[in-house]
Design a protein around this motif. Structure first.
Motif, short mmCIF file in Angstrom:
data_model
loop_
_atom_site.label_atom_id
_atom_site.label_comp_id
_atom_site.label_asym_id
_atom_site.label_seq_id
_atom_site.Cartn_x
_atom_site.Cartn_y
_atom_site.Cartn_z
N LEU A 43 2.64 -0.47 -0.35
CA LEU A 43 2.02 -0.37 -1.68
C LEU A 43 2.08 1.07 -2.19
N HIS B 45 5.51 2.07 -3.30
CA HIS B 45 5.91 1.51 -4.60
C HIS B 45 5.38 2.33 -5.77
N THR B 46 4.34 3.13 -5.53
CA THR B 46 3.79 3.93 -6.63
C THR B 46 4.48 5.29 -6.77
N GLN C 48 -4.94 -2.10 1.98
CA GLN C 48 -4.70 -1.88 0.55
C GLN C 48 -4.51 -0.41 0.24
N PHE C 49 -3.83 -0.18 -0.86
CA PHE C 49 -3.67 1.17 -1.39
C PHE C 49 -3.78 1.07 -2.89
N ALA C 50 -4.57 1.93 -3.50
CA ALA C 50 -4.71 1.93 -4.95
C ALA C 50 -4.75 3.38 -5.43
N LYS C 51 -4.14 3.59 -6.57
CA LYS C 51 -4.01 4.96 -7.08
C LYS C 51 -4.39 4.96 -8.55
N ARG D 75 -13.07 -1.69 -5.05
CA ARG D 75 -12.03 -2.70 -5.29
C ARG D 75 -11.22 -3.00 -4.05
N TRP E 163 -10.59 -6.50 -2.17
CA TRP E 163 -9.26 -7.09 -1.98
C TRP E 163 -8.97 -7.34 -0.50
N GLY F 251 -4.26 -16.77 -0.69
CA GLY F 251 -3.92 -16.40 -2.06
C GLY F 251 -4.38 -15.00 -2.39
N ALA F 252 -4.18 -14.11 -1.42
CA ALA F 252 -4.58 -12.73 -1.65
C ALA F 252 -3.90 -12.21 -2.89
N ALA F 253 -4.63 -11.44 -3.61
CA ALA F 253 -4.07 -10.84 -4.82
C ALA F 253 -2.80 -10.09 -4.43
N SER F 254 -1.72 -10.48 -4.99
CA SER F 254 -0.48 -9.82 -4.62
C SER F 254 -0.09 -8.85 -5.72
N CYS F 255 0.76 -7.97 -5.35
CA CYS F 255 1.12 -6.93 -6.31
C CYS F 255 2.61 -6.96 -6.52
N ALA F 256 2.97 -6.76 -7.75
CA ALA F 256 4.39 -6.85 -8.07
C ALA F 256 5.14 -5.71 -7.43
#
Lengths: 297, 792
Positions: free
Chosen positions: A90, A93-94, A174-177, A278, A282, A292-297
């Motif tokens: 993840l 991808h950023t 998870q990773f979020a930025k 968040r 997640w 059905g984990a929230a998937s990321c494009a």
């Protein structure tokens, strides 16, 4: 400027031993920018592009550990390692644009050791080890001990990064930025969270909100306690909102941010708390069975 | 000539492709495939590389310059300072206040101080670093308060320019009031709803992708040939000749491949420097800025503080507007006076207002110089007056579109300057078009598997995009509207004209038209349009567009949305004269007499009924018809210096936008979901290019709304001179942009057309911000809106 081009790893280590001031060059996504803008004029460059093993990914080695060669490009991590290294994939991808992801690598990110490096929070959360080597031998450095200051790391002058060892994920990660643009943006701040069910612990990583990438240890310990006492690892029910809020607050207090052109210190603290809450939601929603984990494009 | 040939020399052979068709761009494929030769690709054997030493300080006295060490470096051919200048030492678009090289004072960070020519760019850079300049720092003037405070340093003492006499302080470049009716009396009347607001616009950069670059080649005749990416060859020539001490005919300019302009190439950058080094060394000299230097090498959009007061009746009729617009012009005048004129005269927007009291002024400060950028003074005003219209609608309990509609100008309305709008002004219709368009579906980023109930999100469609900042938490939608007014062409009595040379002849048994102008093709598509016009007017299919250079008359600037109108108009005008001459020749040759209904079509002379009189090649025989003519728009007048009254503008352009945004209200991140536009273009000469302009302008306006700002500290220093931290929209920031194009002809303009490129830049910004206000409930007085403005 001398341009050293070792043909293999042995030659690379010898060159680094002979010229401790030589700056390693792999994807060049940091270094070439500095050279082009005349921000840095190293006396020597050590080009690692001919050292083939640095581009290897070894998933068959010791146990379930992925040994990620230092110059494996982010693109490959996104495309091939999503399953064993979800947070790192993840994060990868950023990074920048497709062109940058085709050249940039985790080894380069670690070498630069910027507090804003996208890979770092994911490596911290996963508990990675950095394999550094020199003509004197090699060592595995726990990621927690790797960063020593802004753009500084623990490597000795004669050492090069050969690989990063990351245990294949046994739980959700998870990773979020946060960036002010929707792509191709340096982190204003970032947060990563990994659940480690086999040890019944969590680990975190924070980017761009302190002089180095850091873990939110108090937040981790708090959450470990909540999960343990509440029996969450067994029944898998959600963490109470009050505990999630406390976890977020503790994550924010692990930050030591600054005001700069990308954002204010106050905003960074606020955003890290939001990302912590968040990512907890997640990851925990995906535990124990991915439903059905929230998937990321 | 071992210079890379100009990419503008193109033969367009498409058989259809007259006015009104979406003829393809001749440079399009080359640009997409990376083969287009930009000015930074110029090469000449034997050439030297120039480099500019710039001031690290925003305001300092130069107490000493020592170039000895730089000259001693092997490979260095010349080092120039102010003392080496051969002739005029200053230049400028409107006021000649800008030093070619600083003499005793530097007034902004990045001001050129010395030049080096060397046989390698790296050598030139190293030599520049060896020039020792001693500075004594001076107090920095950085805003209105510091610029006009008692005892403030006067940045340009002894001014003699035409604005010096009427400004209240020498650090004010120009001030323009616009007075209509009696705003003070109107404000004192009872039963008026009044809203006030102060708005700030940050410093936007044009952010063209091709940095400043060019190649100067000295000639044996003592002159110089300059291959250059610019917006106006002849205004460069006019400024260069005195600086080089040469007659204009010895300063010859040819347009090189331009990688975007947006106003940033109106002023000189490296032109004089390259020519001076070439003349000094006798060698061709190339200068290319890198991205960092480029941020210091051109003017930016004026940051502004705008204070507004709107009063309306309870049923939503505007009664008065009072406004004060303060623009930061930075260290040198550039085009600040004209920007002031625009901000003042367009300051209340496309609305009928009986009582107006507006003043606009530009300051001299030690901030980076500001000048032309797409929208030119109208952008800043539009953000403020449209924010006010929303505020007023709220105060009145009216729908914001309805309030705008009730006050919208139309043909016959009088502007605050007293100018009557004598062409279509379909403001209400444009608003209706964007309002009635169906809204994009909600939560398009989310899908639920009907079988399993599993929810998946596409982060690319969410605020934060690829950063994976959220999966829909706290996302709130908002919708906002804006409409704007922009002038087309040069205003305030400027003698604005364009020149075109058109030749028609038989080549290989086929009629061929050749069009030669000095128009700078900066990506707007002028070369495409010229060929379309020549095909339509001359009935030929083969049209050759010659490279733009100064061997033909001026085409004026590629700015002010003017080139299709002006140089397009010149091509049309000259084609008409060429056609008349062809028909005269035909009459002479074939004896068909004086017939006014003949036209040229498909390579033939035909009657109105379609009867073929002769083939064009037979009329021409071995002769060519070759004419060069000028074209002028109708004259305008300067604005009165105390009342702002005057027929100041040639033409008005109108655009309306509806923005749909989704905001992550917990993180303050914004995703613009859709930006729908409606614009009247009079006549779409090239419909695909028209839509492209509207998309491009809107994207630049979106950038100002949520991303783009050059951050300047109180020390006058730029804090983010790179594309790492000066963020322009990526494709994930750029929404779907449906466009409605109206074609209501302006009878004063060629083909009835209206300039297109700027109006959408005005309206995208306030529309996006209005939508963010709706989503967040926050007042938002400043652009760009940053995440920290939306949380906490």
């Amino acid at each position: 400027m001398d341009f050293l081009r070792p043909a293999d790893w042995r030659e690379a280590l010898a060159a680094k031993a002979a010229h401790p001031d030589a700056v390693p060059l792999a994807g060049g996504t940091d270094l070439m920018v500095e050279l082009n803008f005349d921000l840095r004029r190293p006396a020597r460059l050590l080009d690692l592009s001919r050292v083939g093993e640095l581009a290897d990914v070894d998933t068959a080695g010791e146990g379930d550990t992925v040994v990620l060669g230092a110059r494996v490009p982010y693109r490959d991590i996104v495309e091939r390692l999503r399953s064993p290294l979800p947070a790192l994939a993840l994060a990868a991808h950023t990074v920048g644009s497709p062109q940058i992801r085709a050249r940039g690598s985790v080894g380069g990110n670690l070498g630069t050791a910027s507090p804003a490096g996208d890979a770092h929070p994911a490596l911290l959360a996963a508990g990675a080890r950095v394999e550094a080597a020199s003509v004197r031998g090699s060592r595995l450095i726990p990621i927690d001990d790797f960063f020593t200051g802004p753009k500084r790391n623990v490597l000795a002058d004669d050492e090069l990064i050969r690989a990063v060892h990351v245990d294949a994920a046994r739980g959700p990660q998870q990773f979020a930025k946060v960036g002010t643009r929707n792509a191709m943006v340096i982190a204003v701040c970032a947060f990563s969270l990994a659940l480690h069910p086999h040890t019944r612990t969590v680990r975190t990583g924070i980017g761009s909100a302190a002089p180095t990438p850091v873990r939110a240890r108090a937040a981790e310990e708090f959450l470990d306690g909540v999960l343990d006492e509440g029996g969450h690892w067994d029944h898998g029910r959600p963490v109470p909102p009050s505990a999630a809020a406390r976890f977020a607050q503790l994550a924010a207090s692990a930050c030591a941010p600054i005001d700069d052109v990308r954002g204010s210190a106050d905003y960074r603290r606020h955003a890290v708390a939001v990302l912590a809450r968040r990512t907890l939601h997640w990851t925990w929603s995906a535990y124990p069975a991915p439903q059905g984990a929230a998937s990321c494009a | 000539m071992p210079v890379i040939p100009s990419p503008a020399r193109v033969t367009q052979q498409s058989h259809t492709g007259g006015v009104g068709t979406s003829a393809p761009r001749p440079d399009g494929t080359l640009k997409v495939t990376g083969e287009f030769a930009y000015s930074s690709d110029l090469w000449h054997e034997d050439m030297l590389w120039g480099h500019t030493l710039r001031s690290p300080h925003a305001h300092a006295r130069i107490t000493g310059v020592d170039v000895a060490e730089a000259l001693a470096l092997p490979g260095v051919h010349a080092v120039l300072t102010h003392d080496d200048l051969p002739a005029a030492t200053h230049y400028g678009l409107e006021i000649e206040d800008q030093p070619v090289l600083a003499r005793d004072v530097v007034r902004y960070q990045g001001e050129p101080v010395a030049l080096v020519a060397a046989d390698h760019p790296e050598t030139a850079r190293r030599a520049a670093a060896r020039i020792r300049v001693d500075y004594e720092e001076l107090p920095v003037v950085h805003d209105e308060a510091s610029a006009t405070a008692p005892g403030a340093p006067v940045l340009h003492p002894g001014r003699t320019d035409r604005h010096a006499a009427h400004v209240a302080h020498p650090n004010i470049v120009h001030r323009q009031p616009v007075l209509r009716g009696d705003a003070d009396a109107a404000a004192a009347t009872a039963d008026i709803v009044v809203v006030t607001g102060t708005y700030d616009v940050g410093m936007q950069d044009q952010a063209f992708l091709g940095p400043e670059s060019g190649l100067a080649v000295p000639d044996d005749d003592g002159g110089v040939d300059l291959y250059i990416a610019t917006q106006w060859l002849h205004v460069d020539q006019r400024q260069l000749a005195p600086v080089l001490g040469l007659p204009p005919e010895k300063v010859r300019l040819t347009l090189a491949g331009v990688g975007g302009a947006f106003g940033a190439r109106e002023d000189l950058s490296m032109q004089a420097h390259a020519c001076l080094l070439a003349l000094r060394t006798g060698r061709p000299v190339k200068i290319v800025y890198n991205r960092h230097e480029s941020f210091f090498g051109h003017v930016h959009r004026h940051p502004a503080t705008l204070t507004y007061e709107h009063g309306a009746t309870r049923d939503g009729r505007l009664v008065f507007v009072r406004a004060r617009i303060v623009l930061d012009g930075g260290a040198y005048a550039s085009s600040s006076p004209a920007v002031v004129g625009n901000a003042a005269s367009l300051g209340v927007g496309p609305y009928e207002v009986p009582h107006v009291d507006v003043e606009a002024l530009a300051l001299y400060t030690n901030n980076p110089p500001c000048g032309a950028m797409r929208g030119f003074g109208a952008v800043q005003a539009c953000f403020a007056y449209e924010s006010q219209m929303d505020k007023l609608a709220d105060a009145l309990g009216l729908d914001p579109v309805e309030l705008r509609r009730r006050n919208a100008v139309s043909q016959g309305s009088t502007m605050p300057t007293g100018q009557v709008i004598d062409a279509p002004a379909p403001v209400a219709e444009l608003l209706r078009l964007v309002r009635e368009r169906p809204l994009p579906p909600e939560r398009a980023w989310e899908t639920t598997d009907p079988a399993t109930g599993a929810r998946t999100v596409d982060v690319r469609a969410l605020p934060g995009g690829l950063s994976n900042a959220g999966h829909g938490e706290g996302v709130v939608r908002g919708v906002g509207y804006a409409v704007g007014i922009k002038n087309v062409g040069f205003s305030e009595g400027f003698d604005d004209y364009s020149t075109a040379r058109v030749r028609v002849e038989a080549v290989g048994g086929e009629p061929v038209a050749t069009v030669h102008t000095a128009m700078a093709e900066v990506g707007q598509g002028g070369v495409t349009v010229h060929a379309q016009i020549a095909r339509t007017e001359l009935g030929v299919t083969r049209v050759t567009i010659l490279p733009a250079d100064t061997s033909v008359g001026s085409a004026g600037s590629t700015s002010a949305s003017r080139q299709t109108y002006m140089t397009g108009g010149a091509v049309k005008h000259t084609c008409e004269a060429v056609r008349a001459e062809v028909l005269r020749l035909g009459a002479e040759r074939f004896g068909w007499g004086e017939r006014h209904t003949l036209r040229l079509a498909d390579g033939k002379v035909v009657t109105a009924e379609g009867e073929v009189m002769a083939a064009l090649v037979d009329v021409l025989g071995g002769e060519a018809v070759d004419l060069e003519l000028e074209f002028r728009h109708r004259p305008t007048q300067p604005f009165d210096l105390t009342t702002g009254q005057g027929f100041g503008h040639v033409q008005y352009a109108f655009c309306a936008h509806r923005a749909v945004v989704e905001v992550d209200t917990e993180l303050g991140l914004v995703k613009v979901v859709e930006l729908a536009a409606a614009q009247d273009v009079g006549r779409a000469v090239n419909p695909a290019a028209v839509v492209g302009q509207i998309h491009g302008g809107a994207t630049q306006g979106l950038g100002l709304a949520v991303l783009e700002e050059i951050q300047v500290g109180p020390d006058g220093r730029i804090r983010n001179p790179s594309f790492t931290d000066y963020l322009i929209p990526t494709i994930l920031d750029t929404p779907a942009m449906p466009v409605d194009v109206l074609e209501l002809a302006d009878e004063h303009a060629p083909y009835g057309l209206r300039g297109v490129g700027e109006a959408p830049t005005l309206t995208a910004t306030p529309a996006v911000v209005a939508a963010i206000r709706r989503a967040t409930g926050r007042a938002l007085h400043r652009v760009p809106v940053r995440p920290e403005h939306l949380v906490g």
